[in-house]
Enzyme design. Structure first.
Site, PDB file in Angstrom:
ATOM      1  N   PRO A  67     -91.662  23.695  34.904  1.00 60.80           N
ATOM      2  CA  PRO A  67     -92.555  24.819  34.608  1.00 60.80           C
ATOM      3  C   PRO A  67     -91.876  26.182  34.527  1.00 60.80           C
ATOM      4  O   PRO A  67     -92.436  27.109  33.951  1.00 60.80           O
ATOM      5  CB  PRO A  67     -93.558  24.778  35.772  1.00 60.80           C
ATOM      6  CG  PRO A  67     -92.822  24.091  36.879  1.00 60.80           C
ATOM      7  CD  PRO A  67     -91.956  23.080  36.208  1.00 60.80           C
ATOM      8  N   LYS A  68     -90.666  26.307  35.080  1.00 64.03           N
ATOM      9  CA  LYS A  68     -90.009  27.616  35.084  1.00 64.03           C
ATOM     10  C   LYS A  68     -88.851  27.703  34.095  1.00 64.03           C
ATOM     11  O   LYS A  68     -88.003  28.583  34.198  1.00 64.03           O
ATOM     12  CB  LYS A  68     -89.527  27.961  36.492  1.00 64.03           C
ATOM     13  CG  LYS A  68     -90.677  28.284  37.435  1.00 64.03           C
ATOM     14  CD  LYS A  68     -90.199  28.957  38.697  1.00 64.03           C
ATOM     15  CE  LYS A  68     -91.381  29.458  39.507  1.00 64.03           C
ATOM     16  NZ  LYS A  68     -90.953  30.155  40.732  1.00 64.03           N
ATOM     17  N   SER A  69     -88.840  26.801  33.137  1.00 66.52           N
ATOM     18  CA  SER A  69     -87.816  26.877  32.092  1.00 66.52           C
ATOM     19  C   SER A  69     -88.315  27.805  30.984  1.00 66.52           C
ATOM     20  O   SER A  69     -89.282  27.503  30.283  1.00 66.52           O
ATOM     21  CB  SER A  69     -87.535  25.486  31.513  1.00 66.52           C
ATOM     22  OG  SER A  69     -86.740  25.596  30.347  1.00 66.52           O
TER      23      SER A  69
ATOM     24  N   ASP B 278     -97.987  27.400  40.497  1.00 61.20           N
ATOM     25  CA  ASP B 278     -97.254  28.614  40.871  1.00 61.20           C
ATOM     26  C   ASP B 278     -97.909  29.792  40.163  1.00 61.20           C
ATOM     27  O   ASP B 278     -97.704  30.009  38.974  1.00 61.20           O
ATOM     28  CB  ASP B 278     -95.785  28.503  40.476  1.00 61.20           C
ATOM     29  CG  ASP B 278     -94.982  29.748  40.856  1.00 61.20           C
ATOM     30  OD1 ASP B 278     -95.567  30.677  41.451  1.00 61.20           O
ATOM     31  OD2 ASP B 278     -93.774  29.796  40.559  1.00 61.20           O
TER      32      ASP B 278
END
Length: 358
Positions: A106-108, A180
């Site tokens: 999810p944080k790419s 998040d």
């Protein structure tokens, strides 16, 4: 056949014609990276694809293999975007794969940007006459506020299609944010989606969405930031006085519950500035908070009052306002925020320079 499915791609007959190109780190690499054999070999084949600029199904398959090994490899993402276009692939299928990748990574940033590119291309196909801005450029604050689709000029069927597309994207992003709530890349992409398709009805829904997030966690600074983005960009006519007054009251209501929470204070002063309202407008509100035990030890109450009294002192040349400002600076330096004692003492010293009436 089953045996071949479990075989590494480079051992399959259809790859026999490709001559892999090893990574060249020079004769004496200082700190060579200990790649796994799988990754190193895969990249050797990818370099061979890049050298010949091969545009084929196997090249597309290879980009998927590399990306799943290294999701942040931006060169591979770009090559994949070229292949999708050249091979005229079904972009809806690509969205399904991207969603799967988002769930795992999810944080790419590269994944979110790739989704932006794909959605932009789909929009260009559906609404070629109204899409004007680039869909390949990285997501930036400036770009996030540029509409590429003029929603008001679309037919009713087109409006329905846009609304459906936007809703689907916002749902995907919201699901990721549940894991998040402060995922910067997800929020950046969300802003791009909202703005890219013009001033549609989703802006009203987004305001409600930020209110829900803030109700769940009043300290969710990302939700406060998103609310500011929506209020300041959600209407073609810009921010109205009604918007300013509504948002001022909204921020005040949250400050009253959590006076030491920085987010609504930043939001409140930002909204006032956006509406060209002086900070002195909230003087009575800030002073009223001093009677609340929790608020009396909030650095944001006292620092805002310091700002207010300083403005009054300069505008009215008021000695009384200078003294009030000094009291706030002393309170902050000695009791409320001593970790920044030097700063508050500097602020107090600056007050001495104000020219006041005798």
């Amino acid at each position: 056949m089953a045996e071949q499915d479990n075989m590494p791609f480079y051992q399959k007959p259809e790859w026999a014609d490709v001559v892999p190109i090893p990574q060249d780190d020079g004769p004496n690499p200082l700190v060579p990276i200990a790649y796994t054999k799988e990754y190193s070999t895969t990249m050797d084949y990818f370099r061979a694809m890049c050298k010949t600029q091969e545009k084929s199904e196997r090249a597309l398959d290879l980009t998927k293999i590399v990306i799943e090994l290294s999701p942040s490899h931006y060169t591979v993402w770009y090559y994949r975007q070229q292949l999708l276009k050249e091979l005229n692939k079904d972009l809806k299928e690509e969205l399904e794969w991207i969603e799967w990748m988002i769930n795992d990574h999810p944080k790419s940033y590269q994944i979110w940007h790739h989704r932006q590119v794909v959605i932009g291309r789909i929009a260009n196909t559906l609404f070629p006459a109204t899409s004007t801005t680039s869909t390949v450029a990285p997501i930036t604050t400036a770009q996030a506020t540029e509409a590429a689709v003029d929603f008001d000029t679309l037919s009713e069927s087109q409006k329905a299609a846009v609304h459906e597309m936007v809703k689907a994207e916002l749902d995907v992003i919201a699901e990721s944010l549940q894991e998040d709530t402060k995922n910067y890349h997800a929020w950046s992409y969300r802003q791009w989606v909202l703005a890219h398709f013009g001033h549609g009805p989703w802006w009203v829904d987004e305001l409600a969405y930020t209110e829900e997030l803030i109700a769940e966690d009043v300290r969710n600074n990302s939700a406060w930031n998103q609310r500011y983005f929506v209020v300041t960009n959600g209407k073609a006519e810009g921010v109205t006085e009604e918007d300013i007054q509504r948002e001022v009251q909204f921020a005040k209501s949250k400050i009253e519950k959590t006076p030491s929470n920085e987010s609504p204070w930043v939001y409140l002063t930002g909204i006032l500035r956006k509406g060209n309202h002086p900070v002195t407008e909230i003087k009575e509100f800030c002073e009223s908070l001093l009677s609340a035990p929790r608020a009396n030890f909030s650095p944001f109450v006292h620092s805002t009052l310091l700002d207010i009294y300083e403005v009054e002192a300069k505008e009215q040349r008021s000695a009384a306002s200078v003294e009030k400002a000094k009291e706030e600076a002393i309170m902050l330096a000695e009791k409320v925020d001593p970790i920044r004692l030097k700063y508050w003492n500097w602020r107090k010293a600056q007050l001495q320079k104000i020219d006041v009436l005798a």
